[in-house]
Design a protein around this motif. Structure first.
Motif, PDB file in Angstrom:
ATOM      1  N   VAL A   1      -8.025   6.521   2.358  1.00 47.50           N
ATOM      2  CA  VAL A   1      -7.570   5.609   3.410  1.00 47.50           C
ATOM      3  C   VAL A   1      -6.160   5.155   3.047  1.00 47.50           C
ATOM      4  CG1 VAL A   1      -7.983   3.414   4.583  1.00 47.50           C
ATOM      5  CG2 VAL A   1      -9.917   4.836   3.888  1.00 47.50           C
ATOM      6  N   VAL A   2      -5.221   5.269   4.018  1.00 47.38           N
ATOM      7  CA  VAL A   2      -3.827   4.905   3.791  1.00 47.38           C
ATOM      8  C   VAL A   2      -3.398   3.854   4.798  1.00 47.38           C
ATOM      9  CG1 VAL A   2      -3.271   7.181   2.827  1.00 47.38           C
ATOM     10  CG2 VAL A   2      -2.973   6.756   5.291  1.00 47.38           C
ATOM     11  N   SER A   3      -2.286   3.209   4.495  1.00 47.64           N
ATOM     12  CA  SER A   3      -1.755   2.202   5.425  1.00 47.64           C
ATOM     13  C   SER A   3      -1.213   2.881   6.677  1.00 47.64           C
ATOM     14  CB  SER A   3      -0.657   1.383   4.739  1.00 47.64           C
ATOM     15  OG  SER A   3       0.369   2.228   4.245  1.00 47.64           O
ATOM     16  N   SER A   4      -1.442   2.237   7.828  1.00 50.25           N
ATOM     17  CA  SER A   4      -1.012   2.825   9.099  1.00 50.25           C
ATOM     18  C   SER A   4       0.315   2.243   9.590  1.00 50.25           C
ATOM     19  CB  SER A   4      -2.093   2.579  10.171  1.00 50.25           C
ATOM     20  OG  SER A   4      -2.228   1.184  10.414  1.00 50.25           O
ATOM     21  N   GLY A   5       0.684   1.085   9.088  1.00 44.91           N
ATOM     22  CA  GLY A   5       1.931   0.469   9.508  1.00 44.91           C
ATOM     23  C   GLY A   5       1.828  -0.380  10.747  1.00 44.91           C
ATOM     24  N   VAL A   6       0.655  -0.460  11.394  1.00 48.91           N
ATOM     25  CA  VAL A   6       0.529  -1.191  12.658  1.00 48.91           C
ATOM     26  C   VAL A   6       0.623  -2.704  12.468  1.00 48.91           C
ATOM     27  CG1 VAL A   6      -0.856   0.633  13.716  1.00 48.91           C
ATOM     28  CG2 VAL A   6      -1.994  -1.247  12.516  1.00 48.91           C
ATOM     29  N   ASP A   7       0.389  -3.184  11.243  1.00 45.02           N
ATOM     30  CA  ASP A   7       0.419  -4.635  11.005  1.00 45.02           C
ATOM     31  C   ASP A   7       1.829  -5.182  10.901  1.00 45.02           C
ATOM     32  OD1 ASP A   7       1.218  -4.081   8.165  1.00 45.02           O
ATOM     33  OD2 ASP A   7      -0.847  -3.344   8.059  1.00 45.02           O
ATOM     34  N   GLY A   8       2.830  -4.301  10.818  1.00 45.10           N
ATOM     35  CA  GLY A   8       4.215  -4.736  10.728  1.00 45.10           C
ATOM     36  C   GLY A   8       4.632  -5.203   9.341  1.00 45.10           C
ATOM     37  N   ILE A   9       3.738  -5.087   8.360  1.00 42.89           N
ATOM     38  CA  ILE A   9       4.041  -5.517   6.988  1.00 42.89           C
ATOM     39  C   ILE A   9       4.069  -4.341   6.025  1.00 42.89           C
ATOM     40  CG2 ILE A   9       3.204  -6.904   5.038  1.00 42.89           C
ATOM     41  CD1 ILE A   9       2.028  -8.867   7.046  1.00 42.89           C
ATOM     42  N   TYR A  10       2.990  -3.574   6.013  1.00 44.69           N
ATOM     43  CA  TYR A  10       2.876  -2.478   5.046  1.00 44.69           C
ATOM     44  C   TYR A  10       3.439  -1.182   5.624  1.00 44.69           C
ATOM     45  CZ  TYR A  10      -0.285  -5.765   2.829  1.00 44.69           C
ATOM     46  OH  TYR A  10      -0.816  -6.885   2.257  1.00 44.69           O
ATOM     47  N   PRO A  11       4.322  -0.506   4.892  1.00 41.41           N
ATOM     48  CA  PRO A  11       4.853   0.772   5.374  1.00 41.41           C
ATOM     49  C   PRO A  11       3.732   1.804   5.516  1.00 41.41           C
ATOM     50  CG  PRO A  11       6.125  -0.070   3.509  1.00 41.41           C
ATOM     51  CD  PRO A  11       4.889  -0.901   3.586  1.00 41.41           C
ATOM     52  N   LYS A  12       3.900   2.711   6.422  1.00 35.43           N
ATOM     53  CA  LYS A  12       2.879   3.711   6.696  1.00 35.43           C
ATOM     54  C   LYS A  12       2.780   4.743   5.575  1.00 35.43           C
ATOM     55  CE  LYS A  12       1.423   6.869  10.415  1.00 35.43           C
ATOM     56  NZ  LYS A  12       1.737   7.360  11.783  1.00 35.43           N
ATOM     57  N   GLY A  13       1.548   5.137   5.269  1.00 34.47           N
ATOM     58  CA  GLY A  13       1.328   6.243   4.348  1.00 34.47           C
ATOM     59  C   GLY A  13       1.021   5.869   2.913  1.00 34.47           C
ATOM     60  N   PHE A  14       1.018   4.589   2.572  1.00 35.09           N
ATOM     61  CA  PHE A  14       0.701   4.181   1.197  1.00 35.09           C
ATOM     62  C   PHE A  14      -0.814   4.123   1.017  1.00 35.09           C
ATOM     63  CE2 PHE A  14       5.090   3.008   1.229  1.00 35.09           C
ATOM     64  CZ  PHE A  14       5.490   3.089  -0.101  1.00 35.09           C
ATOM     65  N   LEU A  15      -1.290   4.643  -0.108  1.00 34.57           N
ATOM     66  CA  LEU A  15      -2.731   4.723  -0.356  1.00 34.57           C
ATOM     67  C   LEU A  15      -3.334   3.326  -0.516  1.00 34.57           C
ATOM     68  CD1 LEU A  15      -5.144   6.616  -0.875  1.00 34.57           C
ATOM     69  CD2 LEU A  15      -4.567   6.523  -3.317  1.00 34.57           C
ATOM     70  N   ILE A  16      -4.437   3.105   0.173  1.00 36.87           N
ATOM     71  CA  ILE A  16      -5.183   1.849   0.053  1.00 36.87           C
ATOM     72  C   ILE A  16      -6.404   2.034  -0.844  1.00 36.87           C
ATOM     73  CG2 ILE A  16      -6.615   0.198   1.312  1.00 36.87           C
ATOM     74  CD1 ILE A  16      -4.713   0.473   3.669  1.00 36.87           C
ATOM     75  N   GLY A  17      -7.135   3.093  -0.598  1.00 39.33           N
ATOM     76  CA  GLY A  17      -8.321   3.345  -1.414  1.00 39.33           C
ATOM     77  C   GLY A  17      -9.105   4.535  -0.913  1.00 39.33           C
ATOM     78  N   ARG A  18     -10.346   4.626  -1.341  1.00 39.33           N
ATOM     79  CA  ARG A  18     -11.203   5.759  -0.975  1.00 39.33           C
ATOM     80  C   ARG A  18     -12.523   5.228  -0.420  1.00 39.33           C
ATOM     81  NH1 ARG A  18     -11.270  10.511  -5.123  1.00 39.33           N
ATOM     82  NH2 ARG A  18      -9.254  10.689  -4.086  1.00 39.33           N
ATOM     83  N   VAL A  19     -12.987   5.880   0.639  1.00 45.15           N
ATOM     84  CA  VAL A  19     -14.245   5.469   1.258  1.00 45.15           C
ATOM     85  C   VAL A  19     -15.389   5.684   0.265  1.00 45.15           C
ATOM     86  CG1 VAL A  19     -15.902   5.915   3.109  1.00 45.15           C
ATOM     87  CG2 VAL A  19     -13.440   5.976   3.593  1.00 45.15           C
ATOM     88  N   GLU A  20     -16.092   4.592  -0.017  1.00 46.88           N
ATOM     89  CA  GLU A  20     -17.236   4.702  -0.925  1.00 46.88           C
ATOM     90  C   GLU A  20     -18.525   4.939  -0.145  1.00 46.88           C
ATOM     91  OE1 GLU A  20     -19.036   1.613  -4.082  1.00 46.88           O
ATOM     92  OE2 GLU A  20     -17.202   2.647  -4.696  1.00 46.88           O
TER      93      GLU A  20
ATOM     94  N   PRO B   1     -10.757   0.222  -3.870  1.00 44.35           N
ATOM     95  CA  PRO B   1      -9.286   0.186  -3.904  1.00 44.35           C
ATOM     96  C   PRO B   1      -8.693   1.223  -4.857  1.00 44.35           C
ATOM     97  CG  PRO B   1     -10.224  -2.014  -4.166  1.00 44.35           C
ATOM     98  CD  PRO B   1     -11.356  -1.048  -4.297  1.00 44.35           C
ATOM     99  N   ALA B   2      -7.529   1.716  -4.508  1.00 46.63           N
ATOM    100  CA  ALA B   2      -6.819   2.643  -5.384  1.00 46.63           C
ATOM    101  C   ALA B   2      -6.183   1.908  -6.558  1.00 46.63           C
ATOM    102  CB  ALA B   2      -5.748   3.393  -4.591  1.00 46.63           C
ATOM    103  N   VAL B   3      -5.815   0.652  -6.326  1.00 50.46           N
ATOM    104  CA  VAL B   3      -5.163  -0.158  -7.355  1.00 50.46           C
ATOM    105  C   VAL B   3      -6.214  -0.874  -8.201  1.00 50.46           C
ATOM    106  CG1 VAL B   3      -3.643  -2.138  -7.768  1.00 50.46           C
ATOM    107  CG2 VAL B   3      -3.093  -0.489  -5.972  1.00 50.46           C
TER     108      VAL B   3
END
Length: 281
Positions: free
Chosen positions: A219-238, A254-256
């Protein structure tokens, strides 16, 4: 009467011994040496041998004692040197690990195509209900509220509150009041990732039951929130399963590793109004 007999016996013994000594002093052995001399020499030689053996034994005991003390001192010195080497090895490992983290941060900084600022985490939050950290960058460095914070492994969170001159507070993505627009990288199914107090600490919401989301999807950031740039890894579906209503129940690991964040990048892009993502289903 008894005392006279004892004295007579001792007197007789003394006379006999005197005669033996006199005879021994006159009689010579085959080698020409008087028997008395040989006997006397033999007796004293045995005494000297016994005395010498005792002295040698005592000397050996003392030598062993001092040798043992020397071995103990040497062992203590070796233990001290080993402890110093272990500390030095740990310091070198820590330095190597930090060098690797900084290199990964520099690689992300150069590959992201975004203006970023490296920052060190200088503190956490003692309040367990608020998952935040403090970084050593502030308004003097161009840091503003709602700027995204990322790391080489993925999305970390966003700047909250008014930054100080040389410090700012970061709300971690796993905070229960945090959220980020997200996409399933494989199927492009969109939704919103929110923080929870559960394990795993992220949940993806607003994903339709008909959407293609499987366990193990990134799962990656989509950028729709106007804060997080698109394409950064968020985590993996468990876990992804059909929900009771319109949306799926999706938990995300979470990936972090939020328990060991030390260096991050602040994305120096002001937030913009949220937009609708065409991938949201």
């Amino acid at each position: 009467m008894l005392d006279i007999r004892k004295r007579t016996g001792w007197l007789f013994f003394a006379v006999m011994m005197a005669q033996v000594i006199l005879v021994s002093a006159q009689v010579q052995s085959k080698s020409g040496v008087k028997v008395l001399t040989l006997v006397t020499f033999e007796v004293f030689s045995r005494i000297e041998r016994a005395t010498s053996g005792g002295v040698s034994g005592v000397r050996n005991v003392w030598d062993s004692y001092f040798a043992l003390r020397g071995v103990r001192a040497e062992n203590e010195e070796l233990r001290r040197q080993l402890a110093q080497l272990q500390v030095k090895l740990q310091e070198e490992h820590a330095l190597a690990a930090r060098s690797q983290r900084l290199q990964a941060l520099m690689d992300l900084q150069s590959s992201s195509g975004l203006p970023t600022l490296a920052a060190e985490v200088i503190g956490g939050n003692p309040n367990p209900g608020l998952k935040t950290v403090t970084i050593g960058r502030g308004s003097a460095d161009g840091v503003h509220t709602d700027m995204a914070v990322v790391s080489p492994t993925g999305v970390v969170g966003r700047i909250i509150g008014q930054p100080a001159t040389h410090a700012a507070r970061v709300q971690l993505l796993i905070d229960r009041n945090a959220a980020a627009g997200a996409l399933v990288e494989r199927s492009r199914a969109g939704g919103m990732v929110v923080g929870t107090d559960a394990d795993p600490p992220l949940r993806m919401e607003l994903v339709a039951n008909l959407a293609d989301v499987k366990d193990g999807d990134d799962v990656v950031s989509s950028g729709v929130d106007g804060i997080y740039p698109k394409g950064f890894l968020i985590g993996r579906v468990e876990r992804s399963e059909r929900g009771n209503g319109l949306y799926r129940k999706i938990t995300i690991r979470p990936a972090v590793d939020f328990s060991s964040i030390e260096e991050v990048l602040v994305v120096l892009v002001p937030p913009r109004p949220a937009t609708r993502d065409e991938g949201v289903q």
